[in-house]
Design a protein around this motif. Structure first.
Motif, PDB file in Angstrom:
ATOM      1  N   ARG A   1       0.851  -1.195   0.000  1.00  0.00           N
ATOM      2  CA  ARG A   1       0.000   0.000   0.000  1.00  0.00           C
ATOM      3  C   ARG A   1       0.888   1.246   0.000  1.00  0.00           C
ATOM      4  O   ARG A   1       1.879   1.298   0.730  1.00  0.00           O
TER       5      ARG A   1
ATOM      6  N   TYR B   1       0.605   5.556   0.265  1.00  0.00           N
ATOM      7  CA  TYR B   1      -0.213   6.761   0.488  1.00  0.00           C
ATOM      8  C   TYR B   1       0.656   7.980   0.221  1.00  0.00           C
ATOM      9  O   TYR B   1       1.738   8.116   0.793  1.00  0.00           O
TER      10      TYR B   1
ATOM     11  N   TYR C   1       1.142  13.800  -5.612  1.00  0.00           N
ATOM     12  CA  TYR C   1       0.572  12.504  -6.017  1.00  0.00           C
ATOM     13  C   TYR C   1       0.817  12.214  -7.498  1.00  0.00           C
ATOM     14  O   TYR C   1       1.361  11.155  -7.852  1.00  0.00           O
TER      15      TYR C   1
ATOM     16  N   GLU D   1     -10.743   1.617   0.103  1.00  0.00           N
ATOM     17  CA  GLU D   1      -9.937   1.186   1.247  1.00  0.00           C
ATOM     18  C   GLU D   1     -10.419  -0.132   1.854  1.00  0.00           C
ATOM     19  O   GLU D   1      -9.666  -0.787   2.569  1.00  0.00           O
TER      20      GLU D   1
ATOM     21  N   VAL E   1      -3.771  11.235  -0.457  1.00  0.00           N
ATOM     22  CA  VAL E   1      -4.266  11.705   0.841  1.00  0.00           C
ATOM     23  C   VAL E   1      -4.058  13.212   0.933  1.00  0.00           C
ATOM     24  O   VAL E   1      -3.134  13.767   0.352  1.00  0.00           O
TER      25      VAL E   1
ATOM     26  N   ALA F   1      -2.791   9.950   6.021  1.00  0.00           N
ATOM     27  CA  ALA F   1      -1.953   8.828   5.598  1.00  0.00           C
ATOM     28  C   ALA F   1      -1.663   7.890   6.759  1.00  0.00           C
ATOM     29  O   ALA F   1      -1.754   6.657   6.624  1.00  0.00           O
TER      30      ALA F   1
ATOM     31  N   LYS G   1      -4.824   5.868   7.757  1.00  0.00           N
ATOM     32  CA  LYS G   1      -5.102   4.771   6.835  1.00  0.00           C
ATOM     33  C   LYS G   1      -4.038   3.681   6.919  1.00  0.00           C
ATOM     34  O   LYS G   1      -4.346   2.480   6.817  1.00  0.00           O
TER      35      LYS G   1
END
Length: 493
Positions: free
Chosen positions: A280, A282, A288, A355, A374, A380, A383
């Motif tokens: 994963r 973030y 991003y 998620e 995020v 971040a 999560k």
């Protein structure tokens, strides 16, 4: 005349090359009686091994490390044949394993040797000390994905602490286990200090119940729970290194080139079959898109079959296929890959994945990663921690890396580099939650395979005798006054 009972033929199994299904070796399926006999042999060997002391054991371990280094290509070839991983990846895990053998041999005396402790005022006529003594026989059940590095994290530290070891490698990599045991016997030929048992799950179960003093297991969370339940029947302690759903966090000030390189390596190396692999990611929203663009560009250069091998365990292909399909069905997009073949999986970058999807919540153990945007690092971290796992983690940030790392629910965190905690001998390795408990590596790893022994020795009789029926009321009043003077001055509340 009594009839002779016919001998039962030894059952065997084949080890296969996962890229070709070629048979690379045939090994016995050891029965519970055979496993128990190995543990009994190890019990006697453990006494001799412990008697060598730290210096004697350290010398043998250093000689073993030298032998493994000298014959590294030979071991790498065995790893390649049984796992399908490229030579460079096989060499990387062997090199790290050698480092840990050397670290454990060098530091065991300081970590486990006798140390003085304060006896306190009431027992000031005593000396106090603590040392760590061997448990006896340690059973190690190893994985197939890193068949050298991972089990040696337990085996090496258990041996350095003075224990004998009975090792049950994965049924996918028995040849690696045999190579390790055989080379150790070359430097320790006197007694069966390090032994091999091979087979399937039943052989591992037999090892758990064979009277060992501790079990070290690396594998799935589900199997770890079964081992714990079986070990509880005899109060056998365990150290469990189970699955992970590891995270990589990218802050707005991160070096994006380095972060993208770490994400790609962390997710796809060893076909994603890494318990501390990146699954994963973030990323703060301001960086991003450029981060994703860099990841996609790097991923398109990764070639299955050249830079990573096939999926070693065929059943895992169905898990990977299911996770990708679930992500796509729920609105996710595959920017690269998405194809699952008969042996290889294309490197897959997934975005816009919910998620609560399987690709985010369950361990995939394949060459995939989810990347999510995020708004803040707080989001971040929230999560990242919303998982039942807690093994490794990675943070990329120029200013805030250490602060972010401190907030992650994980046993280990690497800042601005992938997996670096795994190569540092002094750092403990292990997780929390469904990732297991206990630690290998470092001082904590040495102590994991020893028990503390406390010794208090009276130097001279005390004028204030507390542990006697001849104690007087005067003595009690004196002790109460003394304790009040020492500890009662601070007001309660």
């Amino acid at each position: 005349m009594t009839a002779t009972k016919p001998e039962v033929a030894q059952e065997t199994f084949d080890s296969l090359d996962p890229a070709t299904d070629e048979v690379v070796g045939t090994y016995p399926v050891h029965t519970p009686d055979q496993v128990k006999a190995s543990v009994e042999q190890a019990r006697a060997a453990a006494e001799w091994w412990a008697s060598l002391g730290f210096a004697g054991r350290g010398d043998r371990l250093r000689r073993w490390a030298a032998l493994v280094a000298q014959r590294m290509d030979e071991l790498c070839a065995v790893v390649q044949r049984e796992t399908g991983k490229p030579h460079g990846d096989a060499q990387l895990e062997v090199v790290l394993a050698i480092e840990h053998i050397a670290w454990a041999a060098r530091h065991a005396p300081k970590v486990l040797g006798r140390k003085r402790r304060s006896a306190g005022l009431l027992l000031s006529n005593h000396t106090a000390s603590v040392e760590y003594v061997p448990l006896g026989v340690v059973g190690v059940i190893g994985p197939w994905n890193y068949p050298v590095y991972t089990p040696l994290g337990s085996i090496t530290y258990a041996l350095a602490a003075g224990n004998a070891v009975v090792f049950k490698p994965s049924e996918y990599t028995p040849g690696v286990g045999k190579w390790l045991v055989d080379t150790f016997a070359e430097v320790v030929p006197e007694r069966p200090v390090f032994q091999l048992v091979t087979g399937f799950g039943a052989t591992g179960a037999a090892l758990v119940s064979a009277g060992v003093d501790k079990i070290a297991f690396t594998g799935s969370t589900a199997t770890g729970k079964k081992i714990m339940a079986a070990a509880a029947e005899t109060l056998t302690p365990v150290v469990i290194e189970a699955g992970g759903k590891d995270v990589l966090i990218v802050d707005s000030d991160a070096n994006l080139d380095a972060a993208a390189e770490a994400a790609v390596w962390g997710a796809f190396s060893n076909s994603g079959q890494t318990c501390i692999g990146v699954e994963r990611v973030y990323v703060q929203e301001s960086v991003y898109q450029p981060f994703v663009d860099k990841v996609v560009e790097l991923t398109r250069k990764v070639e299955p079959g050249r830079q990573y091998g096939p999926i070693t365990m065929p059943a895992q292909l169905d898990v990977i296929r299911r996770h990708i399909a679930d992500a796509l069905a729920r609105g996710g997009r595959a920017l690269t890959g998405g194809e699952v073949g008969e042996r290889y999986v294309q490197p897959t970058v997934l975005v816009d994945v919910p998620e609560d999807s399987q690709a985010v919540t369950e361990e995939t153990f394949g060459p995939t990663m989810t990347v999510a945007k995020v708004r803040t690092i707080d989001e971040a971290v929230e999560k990242a921690n919303a998982t039942r796992y807690g093994l490794g983690s990675t943070v990329f940030s120029k200013r805030n890396g250490t602060r972010i790392a401190a907030r992650l629910k994980a046993g280990m965190t690497s800042v601005n580099a992938p997996f670096s905690f795994a190569g540092i001998g002094s750092l403990p390795f292990g997780g929390v939650g469904d990732s297991g408990f206990g630690r290998i590596h470092g001082p904590e790893g040495l102590r994991e395979f020893a028990r503390p022994k406390a010794v208090a020795r009276q130097l001279f009789p005390s004028p204030v005798q507390l542990t006697t029926f001849a104690r007087t009321e005067k003595t009690d009043r004196l002790v109460a006054k003394l304790v009040t003077v020492l500890h009662g001055r601070r007001r309660a509340g």
